[in-house]
Design an enzyme around this catalytic site. Structure first.
Site, PDB file in Angstrom:
ATOM      1  N   LYS A 115      10.847 -42.858 -79.601  1.00  0.00           N
ATOM      2  CA  LYS A 115      10.698 -43.057 -81.042  1.00  0.00           C
ATOM      3  C   LYS A 115      11.838 -42.441 -81.829  1.00  0.00           C
ATOM      4  CE  LYS A 115       5.857 -44.101 -81.454  1.00  0.00           C
ATOM      5  NZ  LYS A 115       4.571 -43.827 -82.071  1.00  0.00           N
ATOM      6  N   LYS A 198       4.274 -53.376 -74.034  1.00  0.00           N
ATOM      7  CA  LYS A 198       2.867 -53.343 -74.395  1.00  0.00           C
ATOM      8  C   LYS A 198       2.659 -53.981 -75.775  1.00  0.00           C
ATOM      9  CE  LYS A 198      -0.267 -49.601 -75.175  1.00  0.00           C
ATOM     10  NZ  LYS A 198      -0.786 -48.272 -74.866  1.00  0.00           N
ATOM     11  N   LYS A 201       1.396 -52.571 -82.574  1.00  0.00           N
ATOM     12  CA  LYS A 201       1.059 -52.909 -83.955  1.00  0.00           C
ATOM     13  C   LYS A 201       2.263 -53.078 -84.838  1.00  0.00           C
ATOM     14  CE  LYS A 201      -3.102 -50.247 -84.069  1.00  0.00           C
ATOM     15  NZ  LYS A 201      -3.534 -49.000 -84.648  1.00  0.00           N
TER      16      LYS A 201
END
Ligand code: TRP
Length: 336
Positions: A115, A198, A201
């Site tokens: 991230k 994966k 969102k």
């Protein structure tokens, strides 16, 4: 009897709506676990602000999250459903862990590395200390198991390390050492457009995820345009490309059949058959959840009541653990 039930705890971030991956990989299993365990399920809104959030969107997503928990079958009568920010002990214990964890171990967290690399510059400190907040979420409730995806296993491992560190430091069993509870195989849903990552969102590619708020038409379209490969006929599961395998996995999870059974059904048929059948299964599963969710969202008073009850139950358990930690640390207890 109630006392003998083992405890589990888990949470999802309220950013955007929940998606098919959250449902199949997490919430559906949590629903099944309600019979056997004492369950704490939260929306981790404090975690959501590790990236900047629009306040109104965050509020709406939090309601949406709680509504989708209930619509998907988490029962507020049976489980404790709550918002992380409603129980201040989370932030307080996280501070203790900020003083207990080491820069080195937090720098090794894979999710932080990913991230922060994506973020580039101006990386919020919260992104770095995120695993400490997660450890607080978990340890406050003394759970036996923490159902999480594979990507969170390292954070649970960190949680166990912190728990042991504190227990050893004060020579007291303050925290129960929790075990990760990794979901069954096949429950890991991949991005429909990019089937090696994966389903997530992030709104970068909304075509890759089926959201619980999507209409039947949107669902059909997304599943039917899932990326596969240059072949045309379904063969065995082992020979299937990641995109095809993802469709087989989704189909098998929704129809409660093995991968092999699903692959056999479609063997020799064109990819389109598998896509349409899978899309229909997704619609069948999600449509009633969406309807229920929309009903709930129209009744904020009810949702507020659930959140209030949930926070009150959570608070009692959390405060008890926090008091033990504060006492061991050497803080003078507040005179009641
Ligand atoms: N970090 C988890 C995720 O991104 C969410 C989370 C926060 C969580 N606190 C938790 C999961 C406590 C389980 C238990 O998926």
């Amino acid at each position: 009897m109630e006392e003998q039930k083992r405890t589990i705890l888990s949470g999802i971030q309220p950013s955007n709506s929940l998606h098919l991956g959250n449902y199949l990989g997490a919430v559906r299993n949590w629903r099944e676990m309600q019979q056997e365990y004492r369950c704490f399920y939260m929306m981790v809104d404090l975690h959501a602000i590790t990236v900047t959030q629009d306040p109104e969107t965050l509020r709406e997503s939090s309601y949406l999250g709680i509504a989708s928990y209930i619509a998907a079958g988490l029962d507020p009568e049976n489980s404790v459903l709550f918002l992380q920010s409603h129980v201040s002990a989370h932030a307080e214990l996280a501070w203790i862990f900020n003083c207990t964890s080491y820069m080195g171990e937090l720098s090794r967290m894979t999710q932080f590395k990913d991230k922060s690399a994506k973020q580039g510059k101006n990386i919020p400190v919260g992104l770095f200390t995120y695993p400490n907040l997660m450890a607080a979420d978990i340890l406050l409730y003394q759970p036996h198991y923490v159902p999480v995806g594979n990507d969170q296993k390292q954070h649970v491992e960190h949680t166990r390390n912190l728990a042991e560190r504190i227990n050893n430091r004060y020579q007291k069993d303050i925290f129960k050492i929790p075990e990760p509870f990794i979901g069954k195989q096949g429950a890991r849903v991949m991005d429909l457009q990019n089937p090696t990552s994966k389903m997530s969102k992030s709104v970068e590619n909304p075509k890759g995820a089926v959201f619980l708020t999507d209409t039947d038409k949107q669902i059909m379209k997304k599943v039917k345009s899932a990326v596969t490969d240059s072949g045309s006929e379904v063969k065995t599961y082992d020979e299937a490309s990641p995109g095809l395998r993802n469709l087989i996995d989704i189909n098998s999870a929704l129809s409660n059949r093995s991968h092999e059974e699903v692959a056999n059904e479609f063997s020799g048929k064109m990819y389109g058959h598998l896509k349409v059948a899978t899309a229909e299964l997704v619609v069948e599963t999600l449509a009633p959840i969406r309807e229920k969710m929309n009903q709930l969202l129209n009744d904020k008073a009810y949702l507020n009541k659930i959140l209030k009850t949930g926070a009150e139950s959570a608070q009692i358990v959390a405060q008890k653990t926090l008091n033990q930690v504060y006492d061991a640390t050497g803080f003078i207890p507040k005179v009641p």
